[in-house]
Design a protein around this motif. Structure first.
Motif, PDB file in Angstrom:
ATOM      1  N   MET A  61       3.782  24.312  95.249  1.00 14.41           N
ATOM      2  CA  MET A  61       5.011  23.571  95.349  1.00 14.41           C
ATOM      3  C   MET A  61       5.908  24.186  96.421  1.00 14.41           C
ATOM      4  SD  MET A  61       7.725  22.754  92.357  1.00 14.41           S
ATOM      5  CE  MET A  61       8.941  24.041  92.480  1.00 14.41           C
ATOM      6  N   TYR A  62       6.417  23.361  97.310  1.00 14.04           N
ATOM      7  CA  TYR A  62       7.290  23.840  98.380  1.00 14.04           C
ATOM      8  C   TYR A  62       8.699  24.044  97.858  1.00 14.04           C
ATOM      9  CZ  TYR A  62       9.756  24.173 102.779  1.00 14.04           C
ATOM     10  OH  TYR A  62      10.544  24.617 103.807  1.00 14.04           O
ATOM     11  N   ARG A  63       9.281  25.185  98.195  1.00 13.89           N
ATOM     12  CA  ARG A  63      10.683  25.459  97.861  1.00 13.89           C
ATOM     13  C   ARG A  63      11.457  25.647  99.147  1.00 13.89           C
ATOM     14  NH1 ARG A  63      11.780  29.602  93.285  1.00 13.89           N
ATOM     15  NH2 ARG A  63      13.828  28.880  93.848  1.00 13.89           N
ATOM     16  N   GLU A  64      12.658  25.166  99.164  1.00 19.85           N
ATOM     17  CA  GLU A  64      13.513  25.270 100.338  1.00 19.85           C
ATOM     18  C   GLU A  64      14.006  26.703 100.526  1.00 19.85           C
ATOM     19  OE1 GLU A  64      17.517  23.069 102.088  1.00 19.85           O
ATOM     20  OE2 GLU A  64      16.968  22.815 100.006  1.00 19.85           O
ATOM     21  N   PHE A  65      14.141  27.114 101.774  1.00 27.50           N
ATOM     22  CA  PHE A  65      14.735  28.406 102.125  1.00 27.50           C
ATOM     23  C   PHE A  65      16.186  28.118 102.484  1.00 27.50           C
ATOM     24  CE2 PHE A  65      14.515  32.045 105.503  1.00 27.50           C
ATOM     25  CZ  PHE A  65      15.338  32.835 104.725  1.00 27.50           C
ATOM     26  N   ILE A  66      17.086  28.497 101.615  1.00 28.29           N
ATOM     27  CA  ILE A  66      18.513  28.228 101.786  1.00 28.29           C
ATOM     28  C   ILE A  66      19.139  29.376 102.569  1.00 28.29           C
ATOM     29  CG2 ILE A  66      20.699  27.832 100.601  1.00 28.29           C
ATOM     30  CD1 ILE A  66      18.911  26.806  98.227  1.00 28.29           C
ATOM     31  N   VAL A  67      19.764  29.046 103.693  1.00 29.49           N
ATOM     32  CA  VAL A  67      20.375  30.056 104.557  1.00 29.49           C
ATOM     33  C   VAL A  67      21.832  29.689 104.804  1.00 29.49           C
ATOM     34  CG1 VAL A  67      18.183  30.619 105.678  1.00 29.49           C
ATOM     35  CG2 VAL A  67      19.692  28.934 106.716  1.00 29.49           C
ATOM     36  N   PRO A  68      22.665  30.690 105.110  1.00 26.26           N
ATOM     37  CA  PRO A  68      24.060  30.389 105.434  1.00 26.26           C
ATOM     38  C   PRO A  68      24.158  29.680 106.790  1.00 26.26           C
ATOM     39  CG  PRO A  68      23.621  32.746 105.598  1.00 26.26           C
ATOM     40  CD  PRO A  68      22.375  32.112 105.119  1.00 26.26           C
ATOM     41  N   SER A  69      25.274  29.032 107.007  1.00 23.65           N
ATOM     42  CA  SER A  69      25.511  28.373 108.295  1.00 23.65           C
ATOM     43  C   SER A  69      25.698  29.424 109.383  1.00 23.65           C
ATOM     44  CB  SER A  69      26.763  27.497 108.216  1.00 23.65           C
ATOM     45  OG  SER A  69      27.918  28.315 108.089  1.00 23.65           O
ATOM     46  N   ASP A  70      25.484  29.014 110.623  1.00 23.99           N
ATOM     47  CA  ASP A  70      25.710  29.927 111.753  1.00 23.99           C
ATOM     48  C   ASP A  70      27.141  30.448 111.736  1.00 23.99           C
ATOM     49  OD1 ASP A  70      23.121  29.444 112.522  1.00 23.99           O
ATOM     50  OD2 ASP A  70      23.644  28.202 114.253  1.00 23.99           O
ATOM     51  N   GLN A  71      28.086  29.587 111.375  1.00 23.22           N
ATOM     52  CA  GLN A  71      29.491  29.990 111.329  1.00 23.22           C
ATOM     53  C   GLN A  71      29.721  31.087 110.295  1.00 23.22           C
ATOM     54  OE1 GLN A  71      31.807  28.923 113.500  1.00 23.22           O
ATOM     55  NE2 GLN A  71      33.191  30.412 112.596  1.00 23.22           N
ATOM     56  N   GLU A  72      29.111  30.953 109.132  1.00 20.99           N
ATOM     57  CA  GLU A  72      29.249  31.983 108.105  1.00 20.99           C
ATOM     58  C   GLU A  72      28.614  33.295 108.557  1.00 20.99           C
ATOM     59  OE1 GLU A  72      28.269  32.816 103.382  1.00 20.99           O
ATOM     60  OE2 GLU A  72      27.819  30.857 104.240  1.00 20.99           O
ATOM     61  N   ILE A  73      27.490  33.215 109.244  1.00 15.96           N
ATOM     62  CA  ILE A  73      26.826  34.420 109.741  1.00 15.96           C
ATOM     63  C   ILE A  73      27.713  35.152 110.738  1.00 15.96           C
ATOM     64  CG2 ILE A  73      24.888  35.257 111.132  1.00 15.96           C
ATOM     65  CD1 ILE A  73      23.179  33.096 109.696  1.00 15.96           C
ATOM     66  N   ILE A  74      28.293  34.424 111.687  1.00 14.30           N
ATOM     67  CA  ILE A  74      29.151  35.100 112.667  1.00 14.30           C
ATOM     68  C   ILE A  74      30.407  35.665 112.004  1.00 14.30           C
ATOM     69  CG2 ILE A  74      30.461  33.106 113.519  1.00 14.30           C
ATOM     70  CD1 ILE A  74      30.076  34.395 116.345  1.00 14.30           C
ATOM     71  N   GLU A  75      30.952  34.960 111.021  1.00 14.34           N
ATOM     72  CA  GLU A  75      32.140  35.465 110.324  1.00 14.34           C
ATOM     73  C   GLU A  75      31.835  36.739 109.541  1.00 14.34           C
ATOM     74  OE1 GLU A  75      33.506  32.181 107.978  1.00 14.34           O
ATOM     75  OE2 GLU A  75      34.245  31.094 109.738  1.00 14.34           O
ATOM     76  N   GLN A  76      30.658  36.812 108.915  1.00 14.53           N
ATOM     77  CA  GLN A  76      30.318  37.965 108.082  1.00 14.53           C
ATOM     78  C   GLN A  76      29.705  39.125 108.860  1.00 14.53           C
ATOM     79  OE1 GLN A  76      31.021  38.310 104.703  1.00 14.53           O
ATOM     80  NE2 GLN A  76      32.194  36.452 105.089  1.00 14.53           N
ATOM     81  N   LEU A  77      28.842  38.809 109.845  1.00 13.40           N
ATOM     82  CA  LEU A  77      28.092  39.858 110.542  1.00 13.40           C
ATOM     83  C   LEU A  77      28.552  40.096 111.973  1.00 13.40           C
ATOM     84  CD1 LEU A  77      24.483  39.032 109.311  1.00 13.40           C
ATOM     85  CD2 LEU A  77      26.138  40.631 108.325  1.00 13.40           C
ATOM     86  N   GLY A  78      29.340  39.170 112.524  1.00 16.57           N
ATOM     87  CA  GLY A  78      29.840  39.345 113.886  1.00 16.57           C
ATOM     88  C   GLY A  78      28.836  38.999 114.963  1.00 16.57           C
ATOM     89  N   GLU A  79      27.730  38.362 114.594  1.00 20.62           N
ATOM     90  CA  GLU A  79      26.686  37.977 115.551  1.00 20.62           C
ATOM     91  C   GLU A  79      26.311  36.525 115.342  1.00 20.62           C
ATOM     92  OE1 GLU A  79      25.390  39.794 118.022  1.00 20.62           O
ATOM     93  OE2 GLU A  79      26.593  41.537 117.469  1.00 20.62           O
ATOM     94  N   TRP A  80      26.081  35.824 116.459  1.00 18.10           N
ATOM     95  CA  TRP A  80      25.652  34.431 116.403  1.00 18.10           C
ATOM     96  C   TRP A  80      24.127  34.388 116.439  1.00 18.10           C
ATOM     97  CZ3 TRP A  80      28.408  30.144 115.511  1.00 18.10           C
ATOM     98  CH2 TRP A  80      27.779  28.906 115.739  1.00 18.10           C
ATOM     99  N   PRO A  81      23.481  33.668 115.531  1.00 17.13           N
ATOM    100  CA  PRO A  81      22.015  33.589 115.560  1.00 17.13           C
ATOM    101  C   PRO A  81      21.526  32.845 116.803  1.00 17.13           C
ATOM    102  CG  PRO A  81      22.905  32.741 113.489  1.00 17.13           C
ATOM    103  CD  PRO A  81      24.050  32.945 114.403  1.00 17.13           C
TER     104      PRO A  81
END
Length: 117
Positions: free
Chosen positions: A1-21
């Motif tokens: 069964m396939y399960r989705e890989f849930i990831v944060p938005s690019d905006q959330e990543i830059i806000e939290q980690l300071g880097e744009w994917p």
């Protein structure tokens, strides 16, 4: 069964980690180039469709310390406060499940737990 890989938005990543994917041209995966406080680097990449992650850690001299690849990711969370920055990943492989925590600050460290469920 396939399960989705849930990831944060690019905006959330830059806000939290300071880097744009950035998008890797070959695979289409997204990648983050992160720096530790002592000059070490972590290249973290993730592929939402393939449900996979890769962590490449190099020390301050540029020598590879770790190259880890894992499939069956189900959730990625990014977290930052005044003293720490980290990426938390959950995995579900049917018979096994686990969690990986990648700390960037205050120091680079990786915790990985994979157990039978």
């Amino acid at each position: 069964m396939y399960r989705e890989f849930i990831v944060p938005s690019d905006q959330e990543i830059i806000e939290q980690l300071g880097e744009w994917p950035e998008v890797e041209e070959e695979s289409g995966a997204r990648a983050l180039a992160l720096r530790g406080s002592k000059g070490e680097s972590v290249l973290f990449s993730y592929d939402t469709l393939g449900r996979s992650v890769r962590v490449r850690w190099r020390n301050a001299e540029g020598e590879q310390v770790l190259d880890l690849f894992r499939e069956s990711a189900t959730r990625m969370t990014v977290y930052a406060d005044n003293v720490s920055r980290r990426i938390i990943l959950d995995f579900d492989m049917g018979e096994c499940g686990g969690r990986m925590e990648i700390s960037i600050l205050p120091m680079v460290a990786i915790k990985d737990h994979l157990i039978f469920t």
